[in-house]
Motif scaffolding. Structure first.
Motif, PDB file in Angstrom:
ATOM      1  N   LEU A   1       6.752   1.272   7.415  1.00 47.82           N
ATOM      2  CA  LEU A   1       5.979   2.507   7.542  1.00 47.82           C
ATOM      3  C   LEU A   1       6.891   3.722   7.518  1.00 47.82           C
ATOM      4  CD1 LEU A   1       3.949   0.879  10.355  1.00 47.82           C
ATOM      5  CD2 LEU A   1       2.752   1.975   8.474  1.00 47.82           C
TER       6      LEU A   1
ATOM      7  N   GLN B   1      -0.297   5.097  -0.747  1.00 53.04           N
ATOM      8  CA  GLN B   1      -1.758   5.157  -0.869  1.00 53.04           C
ATOM      9  C   GLN B   1      -2.364   6.143   0.128  1.00 53.04           C
ATOM     10  OE1 GLN B   1      -3.579   3.806  -3.120  1.00 53.04           O
ATOM     11  NE2 GLN B   1      -2.843   1.775  -3.725  1.00 53.04           N
TER      12      GLN B   1
ATOM     13  N   LEU C   1      -1.973  -6.533   9.159  1.00 46.69           N
ATOM     14  CA  LEU C   1      -1.135  -5.881   8.161  1.00 46.69           C
ATOM     15  C   LEU C   1       0.340  -6.162   8.434  1.00 46.69           C
ATOM     16  CD1 LEU C   1      -3.055  -2.488   7.939  1.00 46.69           C
ATOM     17  CD2 LEU C   1      -2.626  -4.003   5.992  1.00 46.69           C
TER      18      LEU C   1
ATOM     19  N   ALA D   1       2.673   6.268   2.824  1.00 46.66           N
ATOM     20  CA  ALA D   1       1.210   6.317   2.756  1.00 46.66           C
ATOM     21  C   ALA D   1       0.665   7.421   3.668  1.00 46.66           C
ATOM     22  CB  ALA D   1       0.615   4.971   3.150  1.00 46.66           C
TER      23      ALA D   1
ATOM     24  N   THR E   1       5.766   7.421   6.643  1.00 43.81           N
ATOM     25  CA  THR E   1       4.300   7.361   6.569  1.00 43.81           C
ATOM     26  C   THR E   1       3.684   8.446   7.453  1.00 43.81           C
ATOM     27  OG1 THR E   1       4.379   4.987   6.174  1.00 43.81           O
ATOM     28  CG2 THR E   1       2.302   5.866   6.964  1.00 43.81           C
TER      29      THR E   1
ATOM     30  N   TYR F   1       3.567  -3.203   3.290  1.00 49.23           N
ATOM     31  CA  TYR F   1       4.379  -2.073   2.835  1.00 49.23           C
ATOM     32  C   TYR F   1       3.488  -0.830   2.765  1.00 49.23           C
ATOM     33  CZ  TYR F   1       7.603  -5.763   1.437  1.00 49.23           C
ATOM     34  OH  TYR F   1       8.435  -6.851   1.439  1.00 49.23           O
ATOM     35  N   LEU F   2       3.732   0.093   3.676  1.00 53.80           N
ATOM     36  CA  LEU F   2       2.958   1.331   3.722  1.00 53.80           C
ATOM     37  C   LEU F   2       3.858   2.555   3.687  1.00 53.80           C
ATOM     38  CD1 LEU F   2       1.134  -0.690   6.080  1.00 53.80           C
ATOM     39  CD2 LEU F   2      -0.390   1.078   5.246  1.00 53.80           C
TER      40      LEU F   2
ATOM     41  N   LEU G   1       0.834  -1.202   0.000  1.00 58.62           N
ATOM     42  CA  LEU G   1       0.000   0.000   0.000  1.00 58.62           C
ATOM     43  C   LEU G   1       0.869   1.253   0.000  1.00 58.62           C
ATOM     44  CD1 LEU G   1      -2.612  -1.213   2.651  1.00 58.62           C
ATOM     45  CD2 LEU G   1      -3.089  -0.821   0.223  1.00 58.62           C
ATOM     46  N   ARG G   2       2.033   1.168  -0.547  1.00 57.69           N
ATOM     47  CA  ARG G   2       2.964   2.296  -0.553  1.00 57.69           C
ATOM     48  C   ARG G   2       2.372   3.511  -1.272  1.00 57.69           C
ATOM     49  NH1 ARG G   2       8.340  -1.055  -2.273  1.00 57.69           N
ATOM     50  NH2 ARG G   2       6.720  -2.250  -3.350  1.00 57.69           N
TER      51      ARG G   2
ATOM     52  N   CYS H   1      -1.963   7.980   6.333  1.00 59.34           N
ATOM     53  CA  CYS H   1      -2.904   7.314   7.251  1.00 59.34           C
ATOM     54  C   CYS H   1      -3.418   8.290   8.304  1.00 59.34           C
ATOM     55  CB  CYS H   1      -2.213   6.133   7.930  1.00 59.34           C
ATOM     56  SG  CYS H   1      -1.653   4.841   6.808  1.00 59.34           S
TER      57      CYS H   1
END
Length: 285
Positions: A62, A25, A37, A45, A65, A41-42, A22-23, A47
């Protein structure tokens, strides 16, 4: 995977999204309660204000992030990569962050009460005004971290490294700092009443105006420390090293011992330095 499809799967009761990419996103405001999760991969992102209560983000990526004001209470972030992540104002009460990599992260004003941060790397992190009451920071790396005004009452900091840290006005009442390296740390106006600093290394530390009532300083090294206007009523001072320590801008070359030693003589600290009528401690000859 699109966010719309992800939410559709969540509405169908699917909770296992381990390893998902979810990079970059946009997940701001999303509600993902009790999802898995882990290893996801975030990186990068968004959030912001997401609800991720009881989420499993162990070993997730993260880095950078945006997790500002996120709800992550009772979440598992063991071993997560959070380098330079933005967590300011985040709610992480009782979350597990042991061994998490958080160097350079922004956690200003975050709530990590009773969180597990044992072995976490918070080098250079911004922790100004953070709530870490009752948190486990055993063995954590807090070098050069900004803990100004942080609330650490009742926290465990055994084995933690705070070299070069900023703890101005921090609340450390009742904190366990036994043997902790506080060399050169700025503790001016910090509140350490009832804290355990036995064997702590406070060489050249700035304790100007610090509240140290009933603190345990047995065997602590305060050589070169600045104790001007510090409050030390009721402190345990057996075998404290005060060589070259500054007390009201005057150097002290004595090592303090506890009452009851033969050949002791009283040392009355100046009234302005200790904010007491007359603080008397015993000095070993």
């Amino acid at each position: 995977m699109s966010i719309d499809y992800l939410l559709e799967l969540y509405e169908k009761g699917i909770r296992d999204f381990s390893g998902l990419d979810l990079r970059g996103q946009n997940l701001s405001g999303i509600t993902f309660v009790q999802v898995n999760l882990s290893n996801a991969y975030l990186d990068g992102a968004d959030c912001t204000r997401a609800f991720l209560t009881k989420a499993n983000l162990s070993h997730a990526a993260l880095n950078r992030t945006n997790l500002s004001f996120v709800k992550l209470s009772d979440a598992d972030l063991t071993g997560a990569q959070l380098r330079k992540a933005d967590l300011h104002g985040a709610f992480l009460v009782k979350s597990r962050l042991s061994e998490a990599q958080m160097s350079g992260a922004n956690l200003a004003g975050a709530n990590l009460r009773e969180a597990d941060l044992s072995g976490a790397n918070l080098c250079g992190a911004n922790l100004e005004g953070i709530n870490l009451r009752g948190a486990n920071l055993k063995g954590a790396n807090l070098r050069w971290a900004n803990l100004g005004g942080a609330r650490l009452s009742g926290a465990c900091l055994q084995g933690a490294c705070l070299t070069g840290g900023q703890l101005t006005g921090a609340f450390l009442n009742g904190a366990d700092l036994e043997g902790v390296d506080l060399d050169g740390v700025n503790l001016s106006w910090a509140k350490l009443n009832g804290a355990n600093l036995a064997g702590a290394k406070l060489m050249s530390a700035n304790c100007w105006g610090a509240k140290l009532r009933n603190v345990n300083l047995t065997g602590a090294n305060l050589s070169g420390a600045n104790l001007t206007r510090a409050f030390l009523e009721g402190a345990q001072l057996r075998a404290v090293n005060l060589n070259e320590a500054i007390v009201e801008d005057r150097p002290s070359h004595r090592t303090i011992a506890s009452p009851g030693w033969e050949g002791r003589r009283s040392l009355s600290m100046p009234h302005p330095a200790w904010k007491a009528r007359e603080t008397t401690v015993s000095v070993g000859c």
